[in-house]
Design an enzyme around this catalytic site. Structure first.
Site, PDB file in Angstrom:
ATOM      1  CG  ASP A 142      16.904   8.197  -9.260  1.00  0.00           C
ATOM      2  OD1 ASP A 142      17.515   9.183  -8.814  1.00  0.00           O
ATOM      3  OD2 ASP A 142      16.244   7.433  -8.534  1.00  0.00           O
ATOM      4  CG  HIS A 150      23.551  10.808 -14.307  1.00  0.00           C
ATOM      5  ND1 HIS A 150      24.030   9.923 -15.243  1.00  0.00           N
ATOM      6  CD2 HIS A 150      22.629  10.130 -13.585  1.00  0.00           C
ATOM      7  CE1 HIS A 150      23.427   8.753 -15.089  1.00  0.00           C
ATOM      8  NE2 HIS A 150      22.566   8.854 -14.082  1.00  0.00           N
ATOM      9  CG  ASP A 183      29.343  19.335 -18.004  1.00  0.00           C
ATOM     10  OD1 ASP A 183      28.314  18.718 -17.653  1.00  0.00           O
ATOM     11  OD2 ASP A 183      29.328  20.307 -18.787  1.00  0.00           O
ATOM     12  CD  GLU A 216      21.834  11.052  -9.959  1.00  0.00           C
ATOM     13  OE1 GLU A 216      22.714  10.220  -9.703  1.00  0.00           O
ATOM     14  OE2 GLU A 216      20.609  10.807  -9.899  1.00  0.00           O
TER      15      GLU A 216
HETATM   16  O1  9MR Z   1      23.550  11.173  -2.402  1.00  0.00           O
HETATM   17  C1  9MR Z   1      23.817   9.788  -2.235  1.00  0.00           C
HETATM   18  C2  9MR Z   1      25.264   9.607  -1.811  1.00  0.00           C
HETATM   19  O2  9MR Z   1      25.446  10.159  -0.519  1.00  0.00           O
HETATM   20  C3  9MR Z   1      25.641   8.141  -1.839  1.00  0.00           C
HETATM   21  O3  9MR Z   1      27.023   8.040  -1.591  1.00  0.00           O
HETATM   22  C4  9MR Z   1      25.288   7.546  -3.196  1.00  0.00           C
HETATM   23  C5  9MR Z   1      25.630   6.071  -3.312  1.00  0.00           C
HETATM   24  O4  9MR Z   1      24.887   5.321  -2.421  1.00  0.00           O
HETATM   25  O5  9MR Z   1      23.904   7.716  -3.446  1.00  0.00           O
HETATM   26  C6  9MR Z   1      23.516   9.050  -3.522  1.00  0.00           C
HETATM   27  O6  9MR Z   1      22.143   9.101  -3.715  1.00  0.00           O
HETATM   28  C7  9MR Z   1      21.611   8.726  -4.971  1.00  0.00           C
HETATM   29  C8  9MR Z   1      20.380   7.885  -4.664  1.00  0.00           C
HETATM   30  O7  9MR Z   1      20.778   6.685  -4.050  1.00  0.00           O
HETATM   31  C9  9MR Z   1      19.532   7.613  -5.888  1.00  0.00           C
HETATM   32  N1  9MR Z   1      19.196   8.841  -6.557  1.00  0.00           N
HETATM   33  C10 9MR Z   1      20.362   9.614  -6.938  1.00  0.00           C
HETATM   34  C11 9MR Z   1      21.173   9.978  -5.732  1.00  0.00           C
HETATM   35  C12 9MR Z   1      22.363  10.874  -6.112  1.00  0.00           C
HETATM   36  O8  9MR Z   1      23.323  10.226  -6.852  1.00  0.00           O
END
Ligand code: 9MR
Length: 547
Positions: free
Chosen positions: A162, A474, A516, A525
């Site tokens: 993102d 992602h 994937d 991601e």
């Molecule tokens: O890395 C984060 C993971 O530990 C959490 O479980 C998850 C859900 O809250 O969020 C991950 O972080 C995301 C972030 O909130 C927004 N950008 C993408 C991150 C990776 O998915």
């Protein structure tokens, strides 16, 4: 169909350093004869794999082929009876290209910059997110900056797939890269990977880190020293290129964790940049002073956890447990200022240590203190060493007992499991720097091997590297740019059985639950915090081979 057809030998697809442990995992059969054949057709090593053993995270029975004794650089073929042969490289430089790819990934995720073809190749793109007019969200309003105030906060790295920028996650990411600089200085001093600043006098690694520090610096409210939690749109953008994601951006809420992450990183950066005061006059002292202000704010607001406002739905990085953030920031501030009150604050928190993550940063403080032994009294130094070594010994035990020879247990398969593996490896590497016993490096190598191919999915989880890398991460630019290959150098999050995105996974076994596919934001991601320990480890292993 049957297993025999699909079963492949699993190993680090980039290869091995001459002196390293060299293991391959063989599915479903034990005591299997194997050999390594050089390019001229000669058998250079032969042996038998171990007994079959169960690896619970994948529900698999496997054996291990150990050819560590083969130390001569070269290209080989690993031949295992009944399975397809697989190429193996041994050499001092096997990780260097992947290292340069993994650090270059940060350049590809830079906000506010056009990526020119001479640096970005086919992934060149227009600039996105100037972030020169960012609004103060109602949740972040203060007397000097009421809601709606426009602030200037360009640059920084997009967090992940993102386009938002989060202070908490920038903390561990930026720390780990700065740590790579301090630990592997001679590897980095002349190393370049074609970023726009490659021609200036600073090492590329520091130029890259400064891109993010510049942004972080703007996340502090100069009125009170507090730090905004994130700079974000209200909702996630669709799968479009950065310049097409033009929704309004906000700084949201000041939190204790943002202030402490900020204080820790700025304090460490001030120490690193003091040395470059000719090129960057005044920056080190400015960072140090702003770190102290953020710390003061955190002391006055010790439990201001992030609470997602109703109109915001982007990443939360919420954390209620802040002892580790306090301990880390205190350690960094002690080292940056020499003031013993900070060391006392670190000791008072008595934060337990395990592998670091964005929500548990205690280890980072221990690493910094361990690396500055001249600044510590004997008793503190012993405490810091003992804590790091005890955590490392625990991982060594997991490594030795595991059928895959990988220190990963079922509970480690969480969102971003590949970074759990690599942050364990970083801790093991730190332990090895304190006490150079081979077991620490062996266990660290096992974890690096895991993400680069010695795992039940057969993926090398790093885009652009290995025989079977992810193709559909992602990551909005990779999805939207119309180029078949994803942006290279990104580590996918990795297997975990949470299925938060509702995609169709092949298995619910923790180490096999990976897909994937763009759909899978919970396993596929990429993020700046997951890449950082990979950069660290690839630099660390590469510099081992140089000595
Ligand atoms: O890395 C984060 C993971 O530990 C959490 O479980 C998850 C859900 O809250 O969020 C991950 O972080 C995301 C972030 O909130 C927004 N950008 C993408 C991150 C990776 O998915």
């Amino acid at each position: 169909t049957g297993q025999a057809e699909t079963a492949v030998v699993k190993l680090n697809q980039l290869g091995f350093l001459p002196g390293a442990d060299k293991l391959a995992v063989i599915p479903a059969t034990g005591n299997l004869p194997f050999k390594l054949v050089s390019e001229d057709g000669q058998v250079r090593f032969s042996g038998r794999s171990s007994e079959l053993m169960l690896w619970p995270p994948a529900g698999e029975q496997v054996s291990v082929a150990d050819f560590s004794a083969l130390q001569e650089s070269g290209n080989y073929q690993l031949q295992v009876e009944g399975l397809a042969p697989i190429a193996v490289s041994i050499g001092g430089q096997v990780y260097q290209k992947a290292h340069d790819g993994a650090i270059k990934a940060y350049y590809f995720n830079r906000a506010s910059l056009e990526l020119a073809p001479e640096n970005a190749g086919v992934w060149a793109r227009p600039a996105g997110h100037p972030d020169e007019r960012v609004r103060v969200h109602a949740s972040a309003a203060s007397p000097d900056r009421p809601a709606g105030t426009l602030i200037f906060a360009p640059r920084g790295w997009y967090d992940a797939g993102d386009y938002n920028k989060y202070v908490v996650n920038s903390g561990i990411s930026t720390y780990t890269l700065l740590r790579a600089w301090t630990d592997f200085r001679s590897f980095y001093v002349n190393r370049q990977w074609q970023i726009p600043e490659s021609t200036n006098a600073l090492p590329d690694l520091l130029d890259e880190v400064l891109w993010n520090l510049d942004w972080m610096r703007a996340m502090q409210d100069p009125g009170d020293g507090g730090v905004y939690h994130k700079l974000t749109t209200l909702n996630f953008a669709g799968a479009v290129m950065p310049h097409q994601a033009t929704a309004e951006r906000y700084v949201v809420q000041k939190t204790t964790s943002a202030a402490l992450n900020y204080a820790a990183v700025m304090a460490l950066a001030s120490r690193v940049l003091d040395e470059f005061s000719n090129q960057l006059p005044g920056l080190g002292p400015d960072y140090r002073q702003s770190a102290e202000l953020a710390w003061q704010w955190a002391l006055q607001h010790p439990q201001q956890a992030y609470q997602q406002p109703e109109d915001v739905s982007t990443g939360a990085y919420g954390d209620q447990q802040l002892q580790d953030e306090f301990a880390w920031a205190a350690a960094e501030l002690y080292l940056a200022t020499g003031e013993s009150t900070y060391l006392q604050a670190f000791l008072d928190r008595d934060a337990p240590i395990t592998e670091a993550s964005w929500s548990d940063v205690a280890a980072l403080g221990y690493f910094s203190l361990a690396g500055a032994s001249h600044s510590l009294d004997e008793e503190t130094l012993q405490l810091v060493r003992a804590r790091i070594l005890a955590a490392a010994d625990c991982f060594v035990g997991q490594h030795q007992q595991s059928a895959y020879k990988v220190a990963m247990e079922e509970a480690d398969f969480v969102w971003g499991s590949n970074a759990v593996a690599l942050n364990k490896a970083v801790l093991l590497y730190q332990a090895w720097q304190l006490k150079p016993e081979p077991v620490y490096l062996q266990a660290a190598q096992g974890l690096v091997d895991y993400v680069l191919g010695r795992n039940p999915t057969d993926y090398s989880y790093l885009t652009g590297f290995g025989n079977k890398p992810p193709l559909h991460i992602h990551h909005r630019p990779s999805e939207a740019d119309g180029i078949a290959q994803p942006v290279p150098g990104w580590l996918a999050g990795g297997a975990q059985p949470g299925w938060q995105d509702g995609c169709a996974y092949p298995s619910r076994l923790p180490a096999k639950s990976y897909l994937d596919d763009w759909c899978s934001y919970s396993t596929n991601e990429i993020t700046i915090n997951w890449n950082a320990p990979l950069v660290y480890m690839l630099a660390g292993l590469s510099s081992l081979a140089e000595v």
